[in-house]
Design an enzyme around this catalytic site. Structure first.
Site, PDB file in Angstrom:
ATOM      1  N   PHE A  19       5.132  42.345  52.509  1.00  0.00           N
ATOM      2  CA  PHE A  19       5.257  43.356  53.661  1.00  0.00           C
ATOM      3  C   PHE A  19       4.182  44.184  53.699  1.00  0.00           C
ATOM      4  O   PHE A  19       4.048  45.061  54.757  1.00  0.00           O
ATOM      5  CB  PHE A  19       6.698  44.027  53.392  1.00  0.00           C
ATOM      6  CG  PHE A  19       7.946  43.357  53.826  1.00  0.00           C
ATOM      7  CD1 PHE A  19       7.785  41.968  54.288  1.00  0.00           C
ATOM      8  CD2 PHE A  19       9.066  43.830  53.663  1.00  0.00           C
ATOM      9  CE1 PHE A  19       8.905  41.230  54.650  1.00  0.00           C
ATOM     10  CE2 PHE A  19      10.190  43.243  54.094  1.00  0.00           C
ATOM     11  CZ  PHE A  19      10.004  42.078  54.557  1.00  0.00           C
TER      12      PHE A  19
ATOM     13  N   ASP B   4       8.153  33.918  51.651  1.00  0.00           N
ATOM     14  CA  ASP B   4       6.770  33.751  51.641  1.00  0.00           C
ATOM     15  C   ASP B   4       6.350  34.472  52.718  1.00  0.00           C
ATOM     16  O   ASP B   4       5.159  34.062  53.062  1.00  0.00           O
ATOM     17  CB  ASP B   4       6.138  32.648  51.232  1.00  0.00           C
ATOM     18  CG  ASP B   4       4.766  32.765  50.659  1.00  0.00           C
ATOM     19  OD1 ASP B   4       4.486  33.850  50.249  1.00  0.00           O
ATOM     20  OD2 ASP B   4       4.063  31.943  50.380  1.00  0.00           O
TER      21      ASP B   4
END
Length: 443
Positions: free
Chosen positions: A63, A309
């Site tokens: 993130f 992912d």
């Protein structure tokens, strides 16, 4: 006290069964599940026969916060996640600075508490010089320990045999491994560069980051885990050849487990021609035969969990030539609809998909009271409609603003997402008041 939420007339998918009924949420948790619930609630949703699933728990996301927030941040990427039915995520350590000690984990938890739309946890990273910090880590405060045995740079690339021996012998909790053999990749890329200079085609990616590179590294990781009794979880398998290293069957009780990712199950090497850098990821998407084998392994339990992912990069970064274009794809917002295509095509049944995306992740990481539709558990839910859905019909919520699924059509979409009892996504709108909670682990 949180508002009460009642979902009526749903098809509930849980623990291998599909049943029809109602589900009541009170104080953030699943209060009651029954064929019909005769009560009033602050909010009622008529599912009208839509599928009600435990929210997807994503064991692997990037993130980008702190330090790389031009690509994404916890707020933007968790928004994309809940729009796609992901209710909890575990974030990887290769941020800037990298997450290499418990102070860095605490800093990320503080950021997420203020901004995350989904529940959250963070992996502790391994470097060549932080093994003492890893050994002292509190297993209750981290999702796992992540080692890059390839595809990283600086001191987060850990391929020294002595360092790996010590790590596998001393890691205090589940060890997650990215397995690619760096020397094989370097030699392959040098040969392609000798032939093509800076104009290496993106279709060469699965030949440079080859099946052999994956197999060599995964074999080493499994051998180390067997010798040291390490709980090992190998991330994003991409080849048929690696699958023989893992056993089929339920995840509970396994010492060595494996993950597949959405893009390796959905795309194959024929897609490089159209997608180019927008399909460049590590490990590479490989052949159609590999994709078929991975799908079968998901169905049989040889692959235990499915993750994304999710790894956003800007369009400007992805526009670079092969050697400079970064690897990684933004996937969270469309992961569950893409996986449901396997169900529509008859390649996977819905209870098995839920087992790989929710139940199995909760069991593998020993997450407290999440991952199931059970009375008393936290209410993390995804309500999924069947019906034609064009990707372009909704805005891209990831900060990077693009998706490898552009131009695709799905046969399911996420109508509503509930995170710890609160509506986080409903009928195409992000509910700004929802904040996720830190995941708790029973270790």
């Amino acid at each position: 006290m949180q508002a009460r939420l009642l979902i009526r007339n749903a098809r509930l998918v849980n623990e291998g069964r599909i049943t029809t009924g109602d589900l009541l949420v009170a104080d953030g948790r699943i209060d009651r599940i029954a064929p019909a619930i005769d009560t009033c609630a602050d909010t009622e949703i008529d599912a009208a026969g839509a599928w009600l699933l435990p929210g997807m728990i994503d064991d692997q996301v990037h993130f980008r916060e702190p330090g790389l927030t031009h690509k994404g941040c916890i707020a933007s990427e968790s928004a994309a996640a809940v729009a796609g039915g992901i209710t909890s995520f575990m974030d990887m350590p290769n941020t800037r600075p990298p997450t290499l000690d418990m102070a860095a984990v605490a800093a990320k938890r503080h950021l997420a508490a203020a901004s995350s739309h989904a529940n959250f946890a963070f992996h502790l990273g391994v470097s060549t010089d932080n093994l003492d910090a890893v050994a002292r880590a509190d297993p209750r405060l981290i999702a796992g320990v992540k080692v890059f045995m390839g595809a990283s740079t600086g001191n987060m690339l850990v391929d020294d045999p002595m360092v790996l021996e010590r790590l596998f012998a001393s890691v205090p909790t589940l060890l997650l491994a990215h397995c690619e053999h760096s020397q094989t990749i370097t030699a392959n890329e040098a040969e392609w560069r000798r032939q093509h200079g800076d104009a290496i085609p993106f279709a060469a990616h699965p030949l440079i980051r080859s099946a052999e590179a994956c197999l060599r590294s995964t074999t080493l990781a499994v051998d180390l885990a067997r010798r040291h009794g390490t709980r090992l979880h190998v991330l994003h398998l991409s080849t048929a050849r690696e699958l023989a290293l893992f056993e089929p069957g339920p995840v509970t009780g396994k010492q060595i487990t494996a993950e597949a990712c959405v893009h390796h199950l959905y795309f194959d090497d024929e897609d490089y021609e159209a997608l180019g850098s927008h399909l460049k990821c590590n490990p590479a998407v490989k052949s159609r035969d590999d994709r078929v084998a991975l799908r079968h392994a998901v169905a049989t339990g040889r692959i235990d969990v499915i993750g994304t992912d999710h790894a956003p990069h800007t369009l400007a970064e992805k526009a670079a030539p092969y050697s400079l274009a970064p690897a990684g794809l933004p996937l969270a917002q469309h992961a569950l609809p893409a996986l449901l295509e396997l169900v529509h095509d008859g390649l996977l049944d819905l209870p098995t998909l839920v087992a790989r995306c929710s139940h199995g992740v909760a069991e593998l990481f020993r997450i407290r009271e999440r991952g199931y539709l059970r009375e008393g558990y936290w209410a993390d839910l995804a309500l999924v409609d069947d019906g034609h859905f064009a990707v372009e019909a909704a805005p891209i919520l990831s900060r990077c603003g693009w998706t490898p699924f552009a131009g695709r059509h799905f046969r399911s979409r996420v109508r509503s997402t509930v995170v710890s009892g609160r509506l986080a996504w409903h009928r195409g709108c992000l509910m700004q008041g929802c904040r996720g909670l830190p995941l708790e682990f029973t270790r």
